[in-house]
Each structure stands twice: as C-alpha cells, then as structure tokens.
Design an enzyme around this catalytic site. Structure first.
Site: not given
Ligand code: SAH
Length: 240
Positions: A88
């Site tokens: 992010s």
């Molecule tokens: N917080 C992260 C960036 C988030 S991007 C950082 O600091 O790098 C969003 C993330 O959520 C992605 O890795 C994606 O694979 C994950 N994601 C999407 N749907 C999800 C779900 N239902 N449960 C857990 N993770 C999920």
C-alpha cells in the site's frame, strides 16, 4: 591430496563464513534520506501520531519492495508485489495506523498481509500483530521477511473474511483490501471499545475507507473517512 592443517582450517573458516549470509538489514544513505522525506510528507499531510511516525521512520520499506522497484521504495504510491497484489501507499499505511491509535500491547489483526509492511509498522509501534494472507506464497514470504527483520508478527494463510477466532477478540482490525461488505465475523471479533478500518466499495469504482467502532456496550457504528483505492478482498482458497 592432503593439505597442511593451517590451510585446511582457513578453508573451513572461509566456508563457514560463506554459509552464513549477511543477516543485518542494510540501507544506503540515500535510502535513509528518502525515508525521512517520506515520513515528513506523511506528517505534512496530517498524520500526527508520534508512535505511527516513529514506526514509519524505523521500518526499512525497501526490504518489503521487490528488487526491480527499489528506486521507488520511498515514493508515496503503491507498488506491485506479485500475484496481482500491491504494497500500500505509505500515506495510507500511516493514516490507517494512526486511526487505530496504536499503543504498546494492543492486539491487532490485519487482513491482507501482502509484503508484511503494514504488519511491521504495527509491530514497530508496539502492537501484538496477527496477519492473514489469502495467497500462500505471499504469506510464506512475508512470514520469512518479518522473522528475518525481527518483527513479532503471527502470519497465517487463509481467507480473512472469517478473521482469526482463536486469537479474538482484537483491540483493532485493519483490512488492507477492498471489501464489498463489512464481514460480520470481523465485527464479532472486535473488542468493546475497539476500532476497525476497512475499505468498502467496488473493485473498479469508488471505495471508501470506513471506520467501524464498537462501544463499551457492544453497539456498532460506522463512519466514512475518505475515498481510497485498494485491490479487492478475495474469497476462497488461493494456493498460488
Ligand atoms: N498490507 C499489505 C498490502 C495489502 S494488498 C502490505 O503492507 O504490503 C492486499 C492484500 O490482501 C494482498 O496481499 C491480497 O492477496 C490480500 N487478500 C485479498 N483478499 C484476502 C482475503 N480474503 N484474506 C486475506 N488476504 C486477502
């Protein structure tokens, strides 16, 4: 061939030295300067919480960014991390962290581990962090990275819609992917007095960062904070 013993010892020492890779995370002067500038920008945009700013100052974001994007590690925008996912934007990480009012010992759940950067920020702010990631390879690499950098974060592979019942309740929950609705299990797993931040909206359209608060009597209220753009919160089981 037999080698004289001193040479053999030297050779073995050389092998031993090579078998142990450099463990210490490193940064260049430029990276330190860029990180300072990134934190200043986040402060100028309104994030004032000291614990949050200190955490942003201490976590080496370049360690969470793929090799080909190292030159952009401290730019204020998201970057690809594989599997169609992103780390992010630093300002949003700062904003969401500040909004949960991080304090040492707070138990925090993150949904969407990704690179592990947001989880590292929570740990650096003294929180006890738990993080769920739906893509197994991302969960594994984030767990390894956080261990190597000595951040105390529990990472689990799974669908974060269901939270982490064994560790509930949480003082705060951060969802870092955009949901179509607020998952009821996450609301259930919030302590009275707890706060959850979750982007809600459609994949391509408008999303809003929603603050969900549960008061001491367990009543839940929501407030829309700002328009955001996150990757979607997925469902199901993603091994690859
Ligand atoms: N917080 C992260 C960036 C988030 S991007 C950082 O600091 O790098 C969003 C993330 O959520 C992605 O890795 C994606 O694979 C994950 N994601 C999407 N749907 C999800 C779900 N239902 N449960 C857990 N993770 C999920």
């Amino acid at each position: 061939m037999t080698l004289p013993q001193p040479i053999l010892v030297l050779l073995l020492l050389g092998l031993a030295a090579e078998a142990v890779p450099a463990q210490q995370p490193r940064e260049t002067d430029a990276q330190r300067r860029e990180r300072r500038a990134m934190v200043e920008l986040i402060g100028a945009r309104g994030v004032r919480d000291r614990a949050t700013l200190d955490a942003l100052r201490s976590v080496l974001r370049h360690e969470f960014v793929p090799a080909q994007y190292q030159d952009q590690a401290y730019a204020d925008h998201p970057l690809p991390i594989g599997h169609g996912q992103t780390i992010s934007q630093p300002y949003i990480v700062g904003y969401m962290t500040e909004m949960i009012r991080p304090k040492p010992g707070m138990k925090v759940l993150e949904v969407g581990t990704g690179s592990g950067y947001q989880a590292a920020i929570l740990a650096a702010a003294g929180c006890e962090a738990f993080s769920i990631e739906i893509f197994e390879p991302l969960a594994t690499s984030a767990r390894e990275r956080l261990n190597r950098l000595k951040y105390l974060v529990e990472v689990r592979h799974g669908d974060g819609h269901f939270g982490w019942p064994e560790e509930a309740p949480f003082d705060a929950i951060l969802v870092t992917a955009a949901a179509g609705f607020i998952p009821p299990a996450l609301v259930d797993q919030l302590k009275p007095g707890g706060r959850m931040l979750i982007p809600v909206g459609s994949v391509s359209g408008v999303q809003h960062l929603i603050l969900v608060q549960k008061n001491d009597r367990g009543q839940v209220s929501t407030r829309s904070l700002l328009p955001v753009r996150f990757v979607p919160l997925l469902s199901g089981n993603r091994e690859r």
